[in-house]
Design an enzyme around this catalytic site. Structure first.
Site, PDB file in Angstrom:
ATOM      1  N   ASN A  82     -32.300 -29.120-113.856  1.00 45.28           N
ATOM      2  CA  ASN A  82     -32.972 -28.711-112.623  1.00 45.28           C
ATOM      3  C   ASN A  82     -31.885 -28.478-111.573  1.00 45.28           C
ATOM      4  O   ASN A  82     -31.306 -29.433-111.063  1.00 45.28           O
ATOM      5  CB  ASN A  82     -33.937 -29.819-112.178  1.00 45.28           C
ATOM      6  N   TRP A  83     -31.634 -27.216-111.269  1.00 39.91           N
ATOM      7  CA  TRP A  83     -30.516 -26.905-110.363  1.00 39.91           C
ATOM      8  C   TRP A  83     -30.880 -27.119-108.899  1.00 39.91           C
ATOM      9  O   TRP A  83     -30.020 -27.042-108.040  1.00 39.91           O
ATOM     10  CB  TRP A  83     -30.075 -25.450-110.564  1.00 39.91           C
ATOM     11  N   LYS A  84     -32.159 -27.316-108.616  1.00 38.06           N
ATOM     12  CA  LYS A  84     -32.590 -27.479-107.220  1.00 38.06           C
ATOM     13  C   LYS A  84     -32.063 -26.308-106.391  1.00 38.06           C
ATOM     14  O   LYS A  84     -32.062 -25.181-106.877  1.00 38.06           O
ATOM     15  CB  LYS A  84     -32.145 -28.845-106.688  1.00 38.06           C
ATOM     16  N   GLU A 109     -39.561 -33.525-105.220  1.00 40.13           N
ATOM     17  CA  GLU A 109     -39.119 -32.837-103.991  1.00 40.13           C
ATOM     18  C   GLU A 109     -40.139 -31.781-103.576  1.00 40.13           C
ATOM     19  O   GLU A 109     -40.303 -31.499-102.387  1.00 40.13           O
ATOM     20  CB  GLU A 109     -37.720 -32.239-104.210  1.00 40.13           C
ATOM     21  N   HIS A 136     -42.361 -31.555-109.358  1.00 40.18           N
ATOM     22  CA  HIS A 136     -41.135 -32.289-109.031  1.00 40.18           C
ATOM     23  C   HIS A 136     -41.339 -33.026-107.709  1.00 40.18           C
ATOM     24  O   HIS A 136     -41.976 -32.524-106.795  1.00 40.18           O
ATOM     25  CB  HIS A 136     -39.939 -31.339-108.930  1.00 40.18           C
ATOM     26  N   SER A 163     -30.913 -39.412-112.446  1.00 46.37           N
ATOM     27  CA  SER A 163     -29.518 -39.828-112.623  1.00 46.37           C
ATOM     28  C   SER A 163     -29.086 -39.909-114.088  1.00 46.37           C
ATOM     29  O   SER A 163     -28.343 -40.808-114.480  1.00 46.37           O
ATOM     30  CB  SER A 163     -29.254 -41.154-111.897  1.00 46.37           C
ATOM     31  N   GLU A 179     -40.020 -38.978-113.971  1.00 49.05           N
ATOM     32  CA  GLU A 179     -38.883 -39.131-113.069  1.00 49.05           C
ATOM     33  C   GLU A 179     -39.222 -40.137-111.971  1.00 49.05           C
ATOM     34  O   GLU A 179     -39.859 -39.788-110.974  1.00 49.05           O
ATOM     35  CB  GLU A 179     -38.551 -37.791-112.402  1.00 49.05           C
ATOM     36  N   GLY A 211     -30.606 -33.352-112.920  1.00 51.14           N
ATOM     37  CA  GLY A 211     -30.251 -32.681-111.675  1.00 51.14           C
ATOM     38  C   GLY A 211     -28.737 -32.536-111.559  1.00 51.14           C
ATOM     39  O   GLY A 211     -28.131 -31.630-112.121  1.00 51.14           O
ATOM     40  N   GLY A 212     -28.120 -33.483-110.863  1.00 51.34           N
ATOM     41  CA  GLY A 212     -26.681 -33.402-110.560  1.00 51.34           C
ATOM     42  C   GLY A 212     -25.804 -33.076-111.759  1.00 51.34           C
ATOM     43  O   GLY A 212     -24.950 -32.183-111.696  1.00 51.34           O
ATOM     44  N   GLY A 226     -31.246 -38.633-107.979  1.00 53.30           N
ATOM     45  CA  GLY A 226     -30.129 -38.354-107.082  1.00 53.30           C
ATOM     46  C   GLY A 226     -29.520 -39.594-106.453  1.00 53.30           C
ATOM     47  O   GLY A 226     -28.722 -39.507-105.528  1.00 53.30           O
TER      48      GLY A 226
HETATM   49  P1  PGA Z   1     -30.729 -36.206-110.732  1.00 47.38           P
HETATM   50  O1  PGA Z   1     -32.042 -35.314-110.488  1.00 47.38           O
HETATM   51  O2  PGA Z   1     -30.358 -36.078-112.171  1.00 47.38           O
HETATM   52  O3  PGA Z   1     -29.687 -35.627-109.812  1.00 47.38           O
HETATM   53  O4  PGA Z   1     -31.103 -37.611-110.387  1.00 47.38           O
HETATM   54  C1  PGA Z   1     -33.076 -35.278-111.422  1.00 47.38           C
HETATM   55  C2  PGA Z   1     -34.187 -34.394-110.931  1.00 47.38           C
HETATM   56  O5  PGA Z   1     -34.488 -34.423-109.723  1.00 47.38           O
HETATM   57  O6  PGA Z   1     -34.805 -33.640-111.716  1.00 47.38           O
END
Ligand code: PGA
Length: 254
Positions: free
Chosen positions: A11-13, A99, A97, A215, A169, A236-237, A175
């Site tokens: 997930n590149w956000k 966010e 998600h 994470s 999640e 994500g990251g 994050g």
């Molecule tokens: P993260 O994000 O791996 O940076 O914790 C995961 C996500 O929000 O899908």
């Protein structure tokens, strides 16, 4: 035991514009050249979907849209439709998600409509769910997941659910660098699979892939993926770096 092909999704956000997407694809693809038995997927920002679909066409990497409207077209400024994402070359849509729930008024109802429109438009839908730390500490984990699953999956057919995926999640792990322990992840995944078993024909629980997100890194992926109900990861990251994303995909290969 039913075999479920691991799914490793990035997930590149709000990262990577079209140019960086093209560069990243050129860097990532050689690192996946000997990958087998793992599905790989990326969710770039909408503005980079065309670049991603061009760069990953006919490769092992599938492309999805991070959030698609419940509407196909119309007076809905600032949104993206599943049908248009499919036209660009996407095969997946993410819904729910945290966010999006937080920033884009992603209620369970809107998430459910987004998912059914995505499936109706020929995309595969991934439903993301998860509890906050307050909810977990208050003993509400299962109640929260039950509500998000009940409302999020409402009206979808068993075949649609099986073809898509569910991403667990926990909000407190996204994050933050704090990963759920493999045991916490397994327990939540086991609960989610139990929900599927209770509400759908047996093959749904047996075949639906449940991904863990929050994470995930090359250093913790092995332990997480070793658990029987953890069928992949939504990252994500660590998905922004070709080396770490490819490393996690190879870990999923076993
Ligand atoms: P993260 O994000 O791996 O940076 O914790 C995961 C996500 O929000 O899908």
């Amino acid at each position: 035991m039913t075999h479920r092909t691991p799914l490793i999704a990035g997930n590149w956000k709000l990262h990577k514009g079209p140019q960086e997407t093209t560069t990243f694809a050129a860097e990532l693809l050689p690192k996946l050249s000997n990958l087998e038995g793992v599905d790989v997927l990326v969710f770039p920002p909408a503005i980079s979907l065309q670049a991603a679909c061009d760069a990953f066409r006919s490769t092992v990497v599938q492309v999805g849209c991070q959030w698609t409207s419940a509407h196909t077209r119309g007076a809905y400024t600032g949104t993206n439709s599943a049908e248009m994402a499919r036209e660009v070359g996407c095969s997946w849509a993410l819904a729910g998600h945290s966010e999006v729930r937080r920033d884009l008024n992603g209620t369970d109802e809107r998430i459910n409509h987004s998912l059914s429109t995505a499936f109706g438009s020929g995309l595969l839908g991934m439903l993301a769910i998860g509890e906050s730390l307050e909810e977990r500490n208050a003993g509400q984990l299962e109640a929260v997941l039950t509500t998000q699953l009940t409302k999020g999956l409402a009206g979808l057919t068993p075949d649609q659910i099986v073809s898509g995926a569910i991403a667990y999640e926990p909000l407190w792990a996204i994050g933050t660098g704090v990963t759920a322990t493999p045991e916490q992840a397994q327990a939540a995944h086991h609960f989610i699979r139990g929900f599927l078993a209770q509400h759908y024909p047996p093959y749904v629980a047996e075949q639906t892939r449940i991904l863990y997100g929050g994470s995930v890194k090359p250093t913790n992926a092995k332990e997480l993926l070793a658990h029987p109900d953890v069928d992949g990861a939504l990252i994500g990251g660590a998905a922004l770096n070709a080396d770490s994303f490819a490393t996690i995909a190879h870990i999923a290969q076993g």
